[in-house]
Design a protein around this motif. Structure first.
Motif, short mmCIF file in Angstrom:
data_model
loop_
_atom_site.label_atom_id
_atom_site.label_comp_id
_atom_site.label_asym_id
_atom_site.label_seq_id
_atom_site.Cartn_x
_atom_site.Cartn_y
_atom_site.Cartn_z
N ASN A 171 0.84 -1.21 0.00
CA ASN A 171 0.00 0.00 0.00
C ASN A 171 0.86 1.25 0.00
OD1 ASN A 171 -2.72 -0.01 -0.30
ND2 ASN A 171 -3.18 0.41 1.85
N THR A 172 1.89 1.21 -0.78
CA THR A 172 2.88 2.28 -0.83
C THR A 172 3.19 2.61 -2.28
OG1 THR A 172 3.86 1.54 1.27
CG2 THR A 172 5.22 2.95 -0.13
N PHE A 173 3.41 3.89 -2.54
CA PHE A 173 3.88 4.24 -3.87
C PHE A 173 5.12 5.11 -3.75
CE2 PHE A 173 2.14 8.56 -4.82
CZ PHE A 173 1.37 8.75 -3.70
N TYR A 174 5.84 5.21 -4.85
CA TYR A 174 7.19 5.75 -4.83
C TYR A 174 7.40 6.76 -5.95
CZ TYR A 174 7.68 1.36 -2.26
OH TYR A 174 7.50 0.33 -1.37
N LEU A 175 8.40 7.59 -5.74
CA LEU A 175 8.88 8.48 -6.78
C LEU A 175 10.40 8.35 -6.81
CD1 LEU A 175 7.96 10.55 -8.91
CD2 LEU A 175 8.57 12.33 -7.26
N GLN A 176 10.90 7.68 -7.83
CA GLN A 176 12.33 7.58 -8.03
C GLN A 176 12.78 8.79 -8.84
OE1 GLN A 176 14.66 5.24 -6.94
NE2 GLN A 176 16.16 6.65 -7.83
N MET A 177 13.70 9.56 -8.28
CA MET A 177 14.14 10.80 -8.92
C MET A 177 15.61 10.67 -9.26
SD MET A 177 12.16 13.58 -6.52
CE MET A 177 13.14 13.20 -5.08
N ASN A 178 15.92 10.68 -10.54
CA ASN A 178 17.30 10.57 -11.01
C ASN A 178 17.72 11.86 -11.70
OD1 ASN A 178 17.37 7.86 -10.15
ND2 ASN A 178 16.60 7.14 -12.13
N ASN A 179 19.02 12.03 -11.84
CA ASN A 179 19.56 13.21 -12.50
C ASN A 179 18.91 14.49 -11.96
OD1 ASN A 179 21.09 14.73 -14.27
ND2 ASN A 179 19.67 14.46 -15.99
N LEU A 180 18.91 14.60 -10.66
CA LEU A 180 18.27 15.75 -10.02
C LEU A 180 18.97 17.05 -10.34
CD1 LEU A 180 17.42 14.04 -6.65
CD2 LEU A 180 15.77 15.24 -8.09
N LYS A 181 18.17 18.10 -10.44
CA LYS A 181 18.67 19.42 -10.76
C LYS A 181 18.32 20.38 -9.62
CE LYS A 181 17.60 18.54 -15.63
NZ LYS A 181 16.86 19.03 -16.82
N PRO A 182 19.05 21.49 -9.50
CA PRO A 182 18.70 22.47 -8.46
C PRO A 182 17.25 22.94 -8.56
CG PRO A 182 20.89 22.92 -9.29
CD PRO A 182 20.33 21.81 -10.15
N ASP A 183 16.70 22.99 -9.77
CA ASP A 183 15.30 23.40 -9.95
C ASP A 183 14.32 22.40 -9.36
OD1 ASP A 183 15.55 25.09 -13.20
OD2 ASP A 183 15.98 25.75 -11.15
N ASP A 184 14.78 21.20 -9.03
CA ASP A 184 13.90 20.21 -8.41
C ASP A 184 13.76 20.44 -6.90
OD1 ASP A 184 15.44 17.80 -10.55
OD2 ASP A 184 13.45 18.68 -10.79
N THR A 185 14.51 21.38 -6.36
CA THR A 185 14.43 21.68 -4.93
C THR A 185 13.03 22.18 -4.58
OG1 THR A 185 16.78 22.21 -4.75
CG2 THR A 185 15.29 23.19 -3.11
N ALA A 186 12.40 21.50 -3.62
CA ALA A 186 11.02 21.83 -3.25
C ALA A 186 10.59 20.92 -2.11
CB ALA A 186 10.07 21.61 -4.44
N MET A 187 9.44 21.26 -1.54
CA MET A 187 8.75 20.35 -0.64
C MET A 187 7.91 19.44 -1.52
SD MET A 187 8.36 19.61 2.58
CE MET A 187 8.56 21.06 3.61
N TYR A 188 8.05 18.15 -1.34
CA TYR A 188 7.31 17.18 -2.13
C TYR A 188 6.18 16.58 -1.30
CZ TYR A 188 10.62 17.36 -5.97
OH TYR A 188 11.37 17.78 -7.05
N TYR A 189 5.00 16.50 -1.92
CA TYR A 189 3.82 15.98 -1.25
C TYR A 189 3.24 14.82 -2.04
CZ TYR A 189 3.83 20.57 1.02
OH TYR A 189 4.18 21.71 1.71
N CYS A 190 2.82 13.80 -1.33
CA CYS A 190 2.04 12.78 -2.01
C CYS A 190 0.56 13.04 -1.76
CB CYS A 190 2.43 11.38 -1.56
SG CYS A 190 2.12 10.99 0.16
N ALA A 191 -0.26 12.56 -2.66
CA ALA A 191 -1.68 12.84 -2.61
C ALA A 191 -2.48 11.70 -3.21
CB ALA A 191 -1.98 14.14 -3.34
N ALA A 192 -3.74 11.63 -2.83
CA ALA A 192 -4.63 10.60 -3.35
C ALA A 192 -5.95 11.23 -3.78
CB ALA A 192 -4.90 9.54 -2.30
N GLY A 193 -6.45 10.74 -4.91
CA GLY A 193 -7.74 11.21 -5.41
C GLY A 193 -8.59 10.00 -5.76
#
Length: 125
Positions: free
Chosen positions: A77-99
């Motif tokens: 019951n888990t989902f993921y976000l694999q983030m590769n080749n990260l850039k400075p523009d990716d800097t942020a607070m990340y939120y997961c959500a359900a609809g």
């Protein structure tokens, strides 16, 4: 009611990778679609990626295509976000959500009813 708990944020250098996780309190596999959003300081929250039913439908924002991968583990019951080749523009607070699933996948904030508390991702140059 769906409770979501993110984990996996942190600080990396540009070009590095991080994997975010989001654990849901209820079974979501076929009833909800799940998404990741991010919000940088002074900017609006934007949808990054969404998934339904383990990958039956997947949607990415153009800014992360080819670098980020969303996935879902039905048993956990888990989902993921694999983030590769990260850039400075990716800097942020990340939120997961359900609809609640109504037949179409979305990255619109208004289509998501439940939100996690957020996890910070910082990418340095």
């Amino acid at each position: 009611q769906v409770q979501l708990v993110e984990s996996g944020g942190g600080s990396v250098q540009a070009g590095g990778s991080l994997r975010l996780s989001c654990a849901a309190s209820v079974y979501t596999y076929s009833t909800y679609f799940m998404g990741w959003f991010r919000q940088a300081p002074g900017k609006e929250r934007e949808g990054v990626a969404a998934i339904y039913s383990g990958g039956y439908r997947i949607l990415y924002a153009d800014s992360v295509k080819g670098r980020f991968t969303i996935s879902q583990d039905r048993a956990k019951n888990t989902f993921y976000l694999q983030m590769n080749n990260l850039k400075p523009d990716d800097t942020a607070m990340y939120y997961c959500a359900a609809g609640r699933w109504t037949g179409s996948l979305s990255l619109r904030e208004a289509d998501f009813s439940y939100w996690g508390q957020g996890t910070q991702v910082t990418v340095s140059s």
